[in-house]
Design a protein around this motif. Structure first.
Motif, PDB file in Angstrom:
ATOM      1  N   ASP A 183      21.093 -30.718  21.685  1.00 10.87           N
ATOM      2  CA  ASP A 183      21.050 -31.902  21.049  1.00 10.87           C
ATOM      3  C   ASP A 183      21.536 -32.782  20.654  1.00 10.87           C
ATOM      4  O   ASP A 183      22.713 -32.138  19.931  1.00 10.87           O
ATOM      5  CB  ASP A 183      19.722 -31.025  19.490  1.00 10.87           C
ATOM      6  N   ASP A 184      21.456 -33.682  19.920  1.00 11.82           N
ATOM      7  CA  ASP A 184      21.929 -34.986  19.425  1.00 11.82           C
ATOM      8  C   ASP A 184      23.244 -34.878  20.666  1.00 11.82           C
ATOM      9  O   ASP A 184      24.034 -35.322  19.580  1.00 11.82           O
ATOM     10  CB  ASP A 184      22.583 -34.499  17.982  1.00 11.82           C
ATOM     11  N   GLU A 240      16.274 -39.619  23.038  1.00 12.92           N
ATOM     12  CA  GLU A 240      15.583 -38.806  21.678  1.00 12.92           C
ATOM     13  C   GLU A 240      15.158 -40.204  20.952  1.00 12.92           C
ATOM     14  O   GLU A 240      16.288 -40.840  20.167  1.00 12.92           O
ATOM     15  CB  GLU A 240      16.311 -37.790  20.433  1.00 12.92           C
TER      16      GLU A 240
HETATM   17 MG    MG Z   1      18.192 -34.629  18.034  1.00 12.48          MG
END
Ligand code: MG
Ligand code: C2E
Ligand code: MG
Ligand code: MG
Length: 285
Positions: A183-184, A240
């Motif tokens: 993520d990220d 995202e």
């Molecule tokens: Mg994220």
């Protein structure tokens, strides 16, 4: 307030600090209550694929339905869950709620097991629990869902602590059939050599890069580099935080085909998500 100075003296809080501390304690108490009373909810944000123009998955996102102040997102309380350790209990709840959601979607034949996966966020602290692998196994068994329907999102920060323990746990889960997303991605400082050691299936390009990729050439370059890297490491990709048609066009041009963002939908409640599954994705935003 009295403020004493010197090495071994006691420093008293200023009145404002007392307010901060007592607000914090109150929030912590309310969160404890929220766990007991079942005030947490999961909302689901669709992930869509441009090639099929379909929803291929979703991310489960934690919400708190407070009796007085209404619905709030993790920005206001996640840090308290983390610091207090309540994230372990909350995370366990998320795991079970997510699995039971998948089971309901399968029951209602709204998804096919090999065409949909639900991602849940796992905090480093939760991941480091000695029995984490067993917890995941138990949740899948209890709700009787196909393991490929579940994805775990971790951040690069998971690599800061005990990399070999992390790799070992990830491999155990991988052997069970669980897939992992970072993520990220791009905001931490994981080296490529770390990344190569982790059994990761998917990178989520952080929304901060997507945000500015049509305005800032540095961000555009970073997005391009991540896309090239994911391809060469044979990883899937999700962008995202896609909010605009311009960002979408840029990503399509770079051959990134899977997206999650407000352009398509925010995270919504279960019934609203089910309705989205039954209708074509709105590519006009
Ligand atoms: Mg994220
Ligand atoms: P995340 O995992 O990176 O989740 C994506 C966040 O970006 C979500 O915020 C989502 O609503 C938001 N987002 C998605 N698309 C867009 C967009 O187009 N524009 C903008 N501005 N935002 C977008 P949310 O729900 O507030 O969650 C924030 C963070 O809280 C998550 O970031 C995750 O780190 C954490 N979190 C949420 N649920 C859980 C959970 O169940 N467990 C754990 N450990 N952490 C969670
Ligand atoms: Mg996430
Ligand atoms: Mg984030």
């Amino acid at each position: 307030g009295v403020k004493a100075s010197g090495r071994n003296s006691i420093a008293f809080f200023e009145p404002q600090m007392q307010v901060v501390v007592s607000q914090r304690l109150q929030l912590e108490a309310e969160l404890r209550q929220a766990l007991l009373e079942g005030e947490f909810r999961l909302h689901y944000q669709p992930q869509v694929d441009a090639r099929t123009q379909r929803i291929t998955g979703a991310e489960a996102l934690l919400r708190w339905q407070h009796s007085e102040t209404g619905l709030t997102g993790p920005g206001t309380f996640m840090h308290v869950l983390e610091e207090s350790g309540m994230i372990l209990e909350a995370g366990h709840w998320v795991l079970h709620e997510a699995c039971s959601f998948v089971a309901r979607l399968l029951d209602r034949e709204l998804i096919a097991a090999d065409q949909f996966s639900l991602s849940i966020n796992i905090s480093p602290r939760q991941f480091r629990q000695a029995n984490f692998v067993a917890q995941v196994g138990a949740a899948i068994a209890q709700h009787q869902i196909p393991v490929q329907c579940l994805k775990l999102e971790i951040t690069e920060s998971i690599m800061i602590h005990n990399i070999s323990d992390t790799v070992e746990k990830m491999n155990e889960l991988r052997d069970m059939g669980i897939r992992f997303a970072i993520d990220d991605f791009g905001t931490g400082y994981s080296s490529l050599s770390y990344l190569k050691r982790l059994p990761v299936d998917l990178l989520k390009i952080d929304q901060s890069f997507i945000n500015d990729c049509t305005r800032d050439s540095n961000d555009a370059e970073i997005v391009r580099a991540i896309i090239v890297m994911a391809r060469s490491l044979n990883m899937e990709l999700i962008a995202e935080g896609v909010e605009t048609a311009e960002q979408l066009a840029f990503l399509q041009q770079q051959e990134c085909h899977t997206y999650q963002g407000f352009y398509f939908s925010r995270a919504v409640r279960e019934e609203a998500f089910c309705a989205l599954l039954g209708s074509p994705v709105n590519w006009a935003g």
